[in-house]
Design a protein around this motif. Structure first.
Motif, PDB file in Angstrom:
ATOM      1  N   SER A  87       9.682 -32.310  -7.768  1.00  0.00           N
ATOM      2  CA  SER A  87       8.339 -31.707  -7.800  1.00  0.00           C
ATOM      3  C   SER A  87       8.451 -30.244  -8.205  1.00  0.00           C
ATOM      4  O   SER A  87       9.490 -29.610  -7.999  1.00  0.00           O
ATOM      5  CB  SER A  87       7.667 -31.837  -6.429  1.00  0.00           C
ATOM      6  N   THR A  88       7.358 -29.703  -8.751  1.00  0.00           N
ATOM      7  CA  THR A  88       7.440 -28.378  -9.377  1.00  0.00           C
ATOM      8  C   THR A  88       6.264 -27.470  -9.014  1.00  0.00           C
ATOM      9  O   THR A  88       5.124 -27.936  -8.900  1.00  0.00           O
ATOM     10  CB  THR A  88       7.479 -28.521 -10.914  1.00  0.00           C
ATOM     11  N   THR A  89       6.563 -26.204  -8.867  1.00  0.00           N
ATOM     12  CA  THR A  89       5.543 -25.157  -8.776  1.00  0.00           C
ATOM     13  C   THR A  89       5.491 -24.438 -10.130  1.00  0.00           C
ATOM     14  O   THR A  89       6.525 -23.998 -10.641  1.00  0.00           O
ATOM     15  CB  THR A  89       5.888 -24.135  -7.688  1.00  0.00           C
ATOM     16  N   ILE A  90       4.291 -24.356 -10.701  1.00  0.00           N
ATOM     17  CA  ILE A  90       4.110 -23.691 -11.989  1.00  0.00           C
ATOM     18  C   ILE A  90       3.252 -22.435 -11.755  1.00  0.00           C
ATOM     19  O   ILE A  90       2.134 -22.528 -11.240  1.00  0.00           O
ATOM     20  CB  ILE A  90       3.426 -24.608 -13.010  1.00  0.00           C
ATOM     21  N   GLN A  91       3.766 -21.305 -12.127  1.00  0.00           N
ATOM     22  CA  GLN A  91       3.036 -20.051 -11.970  1.00  0.00           C
ATOM     23  C   GLN A  91       2.302 -19.717 -13.266  1.00  0.00           C
ATOM     24  O   GLN A  91       2.914 -19.668 -14.335  1.00  0.00           O
ATOM     25  CB  GLN A  91       4.005 -18.914 -11.615  1.00  0.00           C
ATOM     26  N   VAL A  92       0.952 -19.544 -13.148  1.00  0.00           N
ATOM     27  CA  VAL A  92       0.156 -19.177 -14.323  1.00  0.00           C
ATOM     28  C   VAL A  92      -0.593 -17.874 -14.034  1.00  0.00           C
ATOM     29  O   VAL A  92      -0.741 -17.457 -12.879  1.00  0.00           O
ATOM     30  CB  VAL A  92      -0.847 -20.297 -14.704  1.00  0.00           C
ATOM     31  N   ALA A 121       3.758 -36.092  -0.673  1.00  0.00           N
ATOM     32  CA  ALA A 121       5.192 -36.343  -0.849  1.00  0.00           C
ATOM     33  C   ALA A 121       5.699 -37.463   0.051  1.00  0.00           C
ATOM     34  O   ALA A 121       6.670 -38.143  -0.283  1.00  0.00           O
ATOM     35  CB  ALA A 121       5.977 -35.063  -0.585  1.00  0.00           C
ATOM     36  N   GLU A 122       5.053 -37.676   1.213  1.00  0.00           N
ATOM     37  CA  GLU A 122       5.554 -38.696   2.124  1.00  0.00           C
ATOM     38  C   GLU A 122       5.181 -40.123   1.702  1.00  0.00           C
ATOM     39  O   GLU A 122       5.650 -41.083   2.293  1.00  0.00           O
ATOM     40  CB  GLU A 122       5.053 -38.431   3.549  1.00  0.00           C
ATOM     41  N   HIS A 123       4.336 -40.250   0.657  1.00  0.00           N
ATOM     42  CA  HIS A 123       3.964 -41.586   0.184  1.00  0.00           C
ATOM     43  C   HIS A 123       5.182 -42.367  -0.290  1.00  0.00           C
ATOM     44  O   HIS A 123       5.323 -43.555  -0.010  1.00  0.00           O
ATOM     45  CB  HIS A 123       2.954 -41.489  -0.957  1.00  0.00           C
ATOM     46  N   GLY A 124       6.052 -41.724  -1.072  1.00  0.00           N
ATOM     47  CA  GLY A 124       7.220 -42.421  -1.605  1.00  0.00           C
ATOM     48  C   GLY A 124       8.044 -41.509  -2.476  1.00  0.00           C
ATOM     49  O   GLY A 124       7.582 -40.457  -2.933  1.00  0.00           O
ATOM     50  N   VAL A 125       9.277 -41.932  -2.753  1.00  0.00           N
ATOM     51  CA  VAL A 125      10.182 -41.075  -3.519  1.00  0.00           C
ATOM     52  C   VAL A 125       9.727 -40.923  -4.963  1.00  0.00           C
ATOM     53  O   VAL A 125      10.126 -39.985  -5.658  1.00  0.00           O
ATOM     54  CB  VAL A 125      11.622 -41.628  -3.483  1.00  0.00           C
ATOM     55  N   ASP A 126       8.895 -41.875  -5.449  1.00  0.00           N
ATOM     56  CA  ASP A 126       8.419 -41.767  -6.833  1.00  0.00           C
ATOM     57  C   ASP A 126       7.086 -41.039  -6.941  1.00  0.00           C
ATOM     58  O   ASP A 126       6.538 -40.882  -8.028  1.00  0.00           O
ATOM     59  CB  ASP A 126       8.316 -43.154  -7.474  1.00  0.00           C
ATOM     60  N   SER A 127       6.520 -40.585  -5.811  1.00  0.00           N
ATOM     61  CA  SER A 127       5.286 -39.796  -5.852  1.00  0.00           C
ATOM     62  C   SER A 127       5.559 -38.465  -6.543  1.00  0.00           C
ATOM     63  O   SER A 127       6.693 -37.973  -6.541  1.00  0.00           O
ATOM     64  CB  SER A 127       4.755 -39.544  -4.438  1.00  0.00           C
ATOM     65  N   GLN A 128       4.495 -37.892  -7.132  1.00  0.00           N
ATOM     66  CA  GLN A 128       4.680 -36.626  -7.840  1.00  0.00           C
ATOM     67  C   GLN A 128       3.774 -35.558  -7.228  1.00  0.00           C
ATOM     68  O   GLN A 128       2.597 -35.798  -6.984  1.00  0.00           O
ATOM     69  CB  GLN A 128       4.379 -36.805  -9.329  1.00  0.00           C
ATOM     70  N   VAL A 129       4.364 -34.409  -7.004  1.00  0.00           N
ATOM     71  CA  VAL A 129       3.655 -33.297  -6.380  1.00  0.00           C
ATOM     72  C   VAL A 129       3.774 -32.081  -7.296  1.00  0.00           C
ATOM     73  O   VAL A 129       4.884 -31.681  -7.655  1.00  0.00           O
ATOM     74  CB  VAL A 129       4.256 -32.968  -4.995  1.00  0.00           C
ATOM     75  N   ILE A 130       2.621 -31.517  -7.682  1.00  0.00           N
ATOM     76  CA  ILE A 130       2.617 -30.335  -8.548  1.00  0.00           C
ATOM     77  C   ILE A 130       1.742 -29.249  -7.914  1.00  0.00           C
ATOM     78  O   ILE A 130       0.621 -29.531  -7.468  1.00  0.00           O
ATOM     79  CB  ILE A 130       2.095 -30.680  -9.954  1.00  0.00           C
ATOM     80  N   LEU A 131       2.261 -28.037  -7.881  1.00  0.00           N
ATOM     81  CA  LEU A 131       1.501 -26.878  -7.403  1.00  0.00           C
ATOM     82  C   LEU A 131       1.356 -25.901  -8.567  1.00  0.00           C
ATOM     83  O   LEU A 131       2.349 -25.519  -9.194  1.00  0.00           O
ATOM     84  CB  LEU A 131       2.233 -26.199  -6.238  1.00  0.00           C
ATOM     85  N   ILE A 132       0.118 -25.530  -8.852  1.00  0.00           N
ATOM     86  CA  ILE A 132      -0.140 -24.491  -9.852  1.00  0.00           C
ATOM     87  C   ILE A 132      -0.669 -23.270  -9.116  1.00  0.00           C
ATOM     88  O   ILE A 132      -1.723 -23.334  -8.472  1.00  0.00           O
ATOM     89  CB  ILE A 132      -1.156 -24.956 -10.911  1.00  0.00           C
TER      90      ILE A 132
END
Length: 858
Positions: free
Chosen positions: A730-735, A683-694
């Motif tokens: 950025s989003t956390t997706i629960q599966v 996330a600290e790379h830049g505001v346009d970076s994308q972070v996803i947690l599954i």
């Protein structure tokens, strides 16, 4: 200043070289309106029209006058009666009242600025008083013009109207004589001129039709007369006498018009220059090179004749559809632009393509400016509405924009300074497929808009080399340099780093080298495909490679390791670095140290699209590269794509790219602090970076613990403001299970895939699309970014579906060879001939046939 003489022509066809004075009074008849309009459209002639008193004032005449005024006629000479009859349709400012005596001015109540003409027989003092100190234009008419009378009127600021058949372009040195009863046109000019020079010469400014100053010269009565008579640029040299411009050099001038300044102490010659230019240094102007539209017009005119085959401008001239499409495209982009910078940029593009079309059809800037002046003279105005189809298009575009903005506002999420820094959360077990898919969408990149900004930068460096590179570095990096490169050997003082950093680089260097050395194919692959046919494949290094090392929000010396060490292992002959300098003009010391370790040839002191262009095309100082590698922002990416698609560049790139990204798969056994740290490191790379947690089979409470860790760790980071904006989208997706998790990951194809799950190694077989995989709790992305040995230059934006990250083969090409013996030809010869026959390639078939015949096989 209005020229001090207005020649009167009875018909347009009688118009002669006297028109070089820039003014002409033409007589209207019942049948010559079209001819008068044609004359008025000539960019070098200012025309007035005289309405004879015997012409009946009716609607038809009024329409004719309106048509003349709308098409560029400066003014209309009319009787007071005619003026009264047409004033409701025609502005008073465009009329010149033909009076018989000075008394009529007061009788008619004419304003102090209304133009008038009177017989020259009226007292000179009265005529002069009517000029109101230059506020009113006063003309005097002559039955028979004399030199003395004309000179007196001109000196008093009155413009004489003299029948053209009483004028001549010839002249005499005799101050009192006339030539065959005619007045020399120069004798009507000189009384309006003044000079304080001892030699009596008149200061003369020479310009082209676009009003660009070409030079400063001097004129005399004789040189002015010769210029008018020959219709060329003729001046008075202070040392060599009469000077016919271009007589010896061939750089001649066509005289278009002569004007005076408001005080009469400077002449202005407007000319059409031929040959090398006006200046004795073979330049267009003594005041330096042209700029802006004039310079562009000159370039396009030259390219129309001399552009090499395959050049972009040549394509535009040859391909009408392409040129028309580009004009429409740029016009639309101009209407979409909103900032000052965007509007000026898009307008410049539109002017380039529009002017290319003009030049293609022989239309000059002077023609365009004449049309602008003509439109300014119009007395009837259109309503000004756009065509319905364009109004409809704009309404539809506005509606879509409003809808999109409304949608964005409803879905945008902002994390304020007092808000908790947590990711959005979606439960895939209850959410719709569309909701889950939306979480995996990447931010839209406006590639067309970016390409429009990048293309001029790339072309500028391509065409102007070092000069452009230095100018663009000054513009974008805010630093003035004397050289665009730092050449090896690099000065020790530019790579002063601490022992700890040096040791860290050395360890990373060696690990990267070892891993990439293992990938190096040093042995030739040889296979006998059938008896007598042996095929081989062997690697050869790409000779000259460019390594782009970004600057910007984070300095990345690690990238210099990831790009240059594999190039060194692959055996590339020349390694070129490019990295933007700091405000002090210096490079990051760690980057210079790495360049020294790998034996780089030089470092280009530039970033962005200009650095990519310099390496792709080469400049006077920057060696041309065969392939360019390295990450960068959207401008760097666009420039890489642009040069890779230009066959003239002959330059490859490593891969397309987008913003950096990470996808973490975590189960209930994962340490929340570990997971949070992995998310934040991206996330600290830049505001346009994308972070996803599954998360796999985790309760809401277990996910809450990760959120708590993210918030707690984020608050103590120096780049917390960037993190806050990144986490907001950025989003956390629960599966429910691992199959769903890996299916989702493979569809997303992340740049970095981190497996924070129990027995992570056993799940590697489920990974089909990823740039690099970080397996287990103790394998953070950071290790791969710096020191583990794998490469961190990886495919982003979903390109991991079809691209690999940078590796040793990125810097190599593979050549195949084959050896066919007589036995081999016997094995495959007939098959080759049969297939060549099917394809109709007889020469191919024959190449095998002649050999088989000599071997006795057929």
């Amino acid at each position: 200043m209005v020229f001090p003489l207005l020649p009167y022509f009875s018909s347009p066809s009688a118009l002669s070289s006297l028109a070089v004075v820039g003014q002409a009074l033409l007589q209207l008849t019942s049948s010559n309106v079209g001819s008068l309009i044609d004359v008025s459209k000539d960019s070098s002639i200012t025309t007035f029209v005289d309405i004879p008193s015997d012409l009946e004032i009716d609607d038809s005449l009024v329409d004719s006058i309106l048509s003349l005024l709308n098409n560029g006629v400066e003014g209309i000479f009319v009787s007071p009666e005619a003026a009264t009859a047409i004033l409701s349709s025609i502005p008073n400012a465009r009329l010149v009242y033909k009076l018989s005596s000075t008394d009529q001015v007061e009788q008619l109540g004419l304003s102090q600025t209304t133009s008038i003409s009177l017989p020259s027989s009226q007292p000179l003092g009265s005529l002069k008083s009517l000029t109101n100190g230059g506020k009113r234009q006063v003309y005097s008419t002559y039955e028979q013009a004399s030199k003395v009378d004309v000179s007196s009127n001109v000196s008093a600021g009155i413009t004489p109207i003299i029948s053209a058949d009483q004028l001549t372009v010839d002249y005499t040195e005799d101050e009192s004589a006339q030539i065959d009863g005619k007045l020399s046109i120069v004798d009507a000019l000189l009384p309006a001129l003044i000079t304080d020079r001892n030699d009596g010469l008149y200061t003369t400014l020479v310009t082209d039709s676009a009003n660009t100053a070409l030079g400063l010269v001097y004129s005399s009565k004789k040189s002015i007369s010769e210029a008018i008579k020959t219709g060329t640029g003729v001046y008075q040299s202070r040392r060599h006498g009469l000077w016919y411009k271009g007589k010896t050099s061939g750089a001649t001038q066509k005289l278009l018009k002569i004007e005076l300044d408001c005080d009469g102490d400077c002449l202005k010659f407007i000319v059409e220059q031929s040959g090398a230019g006006f200046c004795h240094l073979d330049r267009a102007s003594c005041f330096g090179k042209a700029s802006g539209l004039s310079a562009l017009e000159q370039v396009l005119v030259d390219r129309k004749t001399n552009a090499p085959e395959g050049s972009y401008t040549k394509r535009l001239f040859d391909d009408e559809k392409l040129l028309s499409a580009k004009i429409k495209e740029e016009a639309e982009e101009l209407t979409d632009a909103t900032t000052k910078e965007e509007i000026s940029w898009e307008m410049a593009d539109l002017l380039y393509f529009a002017l290319a079309r003009c030049v293609k059809y022989g239309v000059s800037l002077a023609d365009i400016e004449k049309n602008l002046d003509t439109k300014a003279l119009k007395v009837t105005r259109r309503k000004g509405d756009a065509k319905p189809k364009f109004i409809q298009q704009e309404e539809e575009k506005a509606a879509k924009k409003s809808e999109k903005e409304t949608s964005q506002k409803s879905t945008e999420r902002v994390i304020g300074p007092d808000d908790k820094i947590v990711m959005s959360r979606v439960d895939a077990t209850t959410a719709s497929k569309a909701e889950v898919d939306a979480c995996l969408e990447r931010p839209i990149q406006k590639s067309a808009d970016i390409m429009n900004l990048v293309t001029p930068i790339v072309n500028k460096v391509k065409n102007e080399g070092d000069k452009a590179l230095l100018e663009l570095t000054a513009k974008f990096d805010r630093v003035e340099l004397t050289s665009p490169i730092l050449a090896a050997p690099f000065p020790p003082e530019l790579m002063q780093i601490s022992d700890d950093i040096k040791k860290a680089i050395d360890i990373s260097f060696e690990n990267i080298r070892v891993f990439h050395e293992a990938q190096n194919q040093t042995e030739t692959l040889t296979v006998e495909t059938c008896p007598g046919v042996t095929c081989s494949r062997f690697a050869r290094p790409i000779e000259r490679v460019g390594c782009y090392i970004p600057g910007g929000t984070a300095v990345l010396p690690s990238t210099s390791l990831m790009l240059s060490v594999p190039a060194l292992v692959a055996g590339c002959k020349d390694i070129i670095f490019a990295s933007p300098p700091g405000k002090d003009g210096k490079l990051t010391a760690e980057v210079v140290y790495v360049a020294h370790k790998v034996g780089a040839k030089c470092i280009v002191l530039a970033g962005g699209a200009q650095a990519v262009a310099a390496m792709a095309y080469g400049t006077e100082s920057v060696p041309k590269c065969d392939k360019i590698m390295g990450p960068g922002n959207q401008f760097v990416t666009a420039a890489k794509m642009l040069v890779s698609n230009d066959s003239n560049a002959m330059c490859a790139i490593d891969m397309p790219a987008g913003p950096s990204e990470v996808l973490v798969i975590a189960d209930k056994y994962a340490d929340p602090d570990f997971v949070a740290s992995d998310l934040l490191s991206q996330a600290e790379h830049g505001v346009d970076s994308q972070v996803i947690l599954i998360t796999v089979d985790m309760t809401s409470e277990e996910v809450d613990k990760i959120d708590e860790a993210v918030h707690r760790q984020a608050l103590v980071l120096p780049r917390v403001d960037i993190v806050r904006k990144c986490i907001a989208h950025s989003t956390t997706i629960q599966v429910a299970n691992f199959d769903e998790a890996f299916d989702m990951s493979n569809r997303y194809a992340p740049e970095h895939l981190i497996l924070q799950i129990e027995d992570a190694g056993s799940y590697i077989d489920k990974v089909f699309n990823a740039g690099s995989v970080f397996v287990g709790a103790y394998s953070p992305e950071s290790c791969g970014d710096y020191s583990s040995g794998t490469n961190h230059t990886l495919p982003t934006y979903g390109y991991a579906r079809m691209y690999s990250g940078v590796n040793t083969t990125t810097f190599q090409k593979f050549i195949t060879s084959q050896v066919v013996t007589p036995l081999g030809l016997q094995s495959i010869g007939k098959a080759v001939m049969d297939l060549a026959a099917v394809e109709g390639l007889d020469a191919h078939r024959n190449a095998v046939k002649v050999r088989m015949e000599k071997l006795g096989y057929i």
